[in-house]
Write a protein that holds these residues in place. Sequence first.
Motif, PDB file in Angstrom:
ATOM      1  N   LEU A 250      -0.022 -56.363-116.215  1.00  0.00           N
ATOM      2  CA  LEU A 250       0.384 -56.958-114.937  1.00  0.00           C
ATOM      3  C   LEU A 250       1.699 -57.730-115.065  1.00  0.00           C
ATOM      4  O   LEU A 250       2.577 -57.638-114.203  1.00  0.00           O
ATOM      5  CB  LEU A 250      -0.714 -57.870-114.413  1.00  0.00           C
ATOM      6  CG  LEU A 250      -1.971 -57.162-113.897  1.00  0.00           C
ATOM      7  CD1 LEU A 250      -3.040 -58.188-113.544  1.00  0.00           C
ATOM      8  CD2 LEU A 250      -1.640 -56.305-112.711  1.00  0.00           C
ATOM      9  N   VAL A 251       1.840 -58.485-116.145  1.00  0.00           N
ATOM     10  CA  VAL A 251       3.073 -59.253-116.351  1.00  0.00           C
ATOM     11  C   VAL A 251       4.260 -58.317-116.540  1.00  0.00           C
ATOM     12  O   VAL A 251       5.333 -58.532-115.964  1.00  0.00           O
ATOM     13  CB  VAL A 251       2.906 -60.217-117.546  1.00  0.00           C
ATOM     14  CG1 VAL A 251       4.237 -60.814-117.958  1.00  0.00           C
ATOM     15  CG2 VAL A 251       1.916 -61.308-117.205  1.00  0.00           C
TER      16      VAL A 251
ATOM     17  N   ALA B 200       4.592 -55.189-115.484  1.00  0.00           N
ATOM     18  CA  ALA B 200       4.902 -54.508-114.229  1.00  0.00           C
ATOM     19  C   ALA B 200       5.644 -55.435-113.273  1.00  0.00           C
ATOM     20  O   ALA B 200       6.626 -55.027-112.635  1.00  0.00           O
ATOM     21  CB  ALA B 200       3.624 -53.995-113.584  1.00  0.00           C
ATOM     22  N   CYS B 201       5.205 -56.668-113.180  1.00  0.00           N
ATOM     23  CA  CYS B 201       5.893 -57.633-112.307  1.00  0.00           C
ATOM     24  C   CYS B 201       7.296 -57.917-112.803  1.00  0.00           C
ATOM     25  O   CYS B 201       8.239 -58.058-112.004  1.00  0.00           O
ATOM     26  CB  CYS B 201       5.092 -58.927-112.227  1.00  0.00           C
ATOM     27  SG  CYS B 201       3.564 -58.767-111.300  1.00  0.00           S
TER      28      CYS B 201
ATOM     29  N   VAL C 218       9.535 -54.810-111.909  1.00  0.00           N
ATOM     30  CA  VAL C 218       9.798 -54.745-110.465  1.00  0.00           C
ATOM     31  C   VAL C 218      10.735 -55.869-110.038  1.00  0.00           C
ATOM     32  O   VAL C 218      11.657 -55.662-109.231  1.00  0.00           O
ATOM     33  CB  VAL C 218       8.473 -54.781-109.677  1.00  0.00           C
ATOM     34  CG1 VAL C 218       8.715 -54.987-108.204  1.00  0.00           C
ATOM     35  CG2 VAL C 218       7.688 -53.508-109.918  1.00  0.00           C
ATOM     36  N   THR C 219      10.538 -57.063-110.566  1.00  0.00           N
ATOM     37  CA  THR C 219      11.392 -58.195-110.200  1.00  0.00           C
ATOM     38  C   THR C 219      12.829 -57.980-110.643  1.00  0.00           C
ATOM     39  O   THR C 219      13.771 -58.163-109.857  1.00  0.00           O
ATOM     40  CB  THR C 219      10.849 -59.494-110.813  1.00  0.00           C
ATOM     41  OG1 THR C 219       9.531 -59.710-110.329  1.00  0.00           O
ATOM     42  CG2 THR C 219      11.730 -60.672-110.473  1.00  0.00           C
TER      43      THR C 219
ATOM     44  N   CYS D 186      15.422 -53.945-117.426  1.00  0.00           N
ATOM     45  CA  CYS D 186      14.366 -53.024-116.979  1.00  0.00           C
ATOM     46  C   CYS D 186      14.232 -51.858-117.948  1.00  0.00           C
ATOM     47  O   CYS D 186      13.116 -51.484-118.335  1.00  0.00           O
ATOM     48  CB  CYS D 186      14.674 -52.478-115.594  1.00  0.00           C
ATOM     49  SG  CYS D 186      14.417 -53.620-114.268  1.00  0.00           S
TER      50      CYS D 186
END
Length: 67
Positions: free
Chosen positions: A15-16, A18-19, A22-23, A50
Amino acid sequence: MIDWPAFFVVLVSTLVSACLVVTFYSVGLRLLDTGHGWRRPAGIACFTICALVVLYGVYLVIPYFHQ
């Protein structure tokens, strides 16, 4: 038997990550949209971050790279 602590470590790290991707991607798009002065190199730096995060994830998934 499921190793629940390891499962939650993988869940949280996914989750971290992926965030994070995306950020940085969205910030990079925003900075390149305006594209004046320092914003263009900062946008390119966001895309580079990224790419590095994605490449590190690929490195972790493929066992051939880290035998």
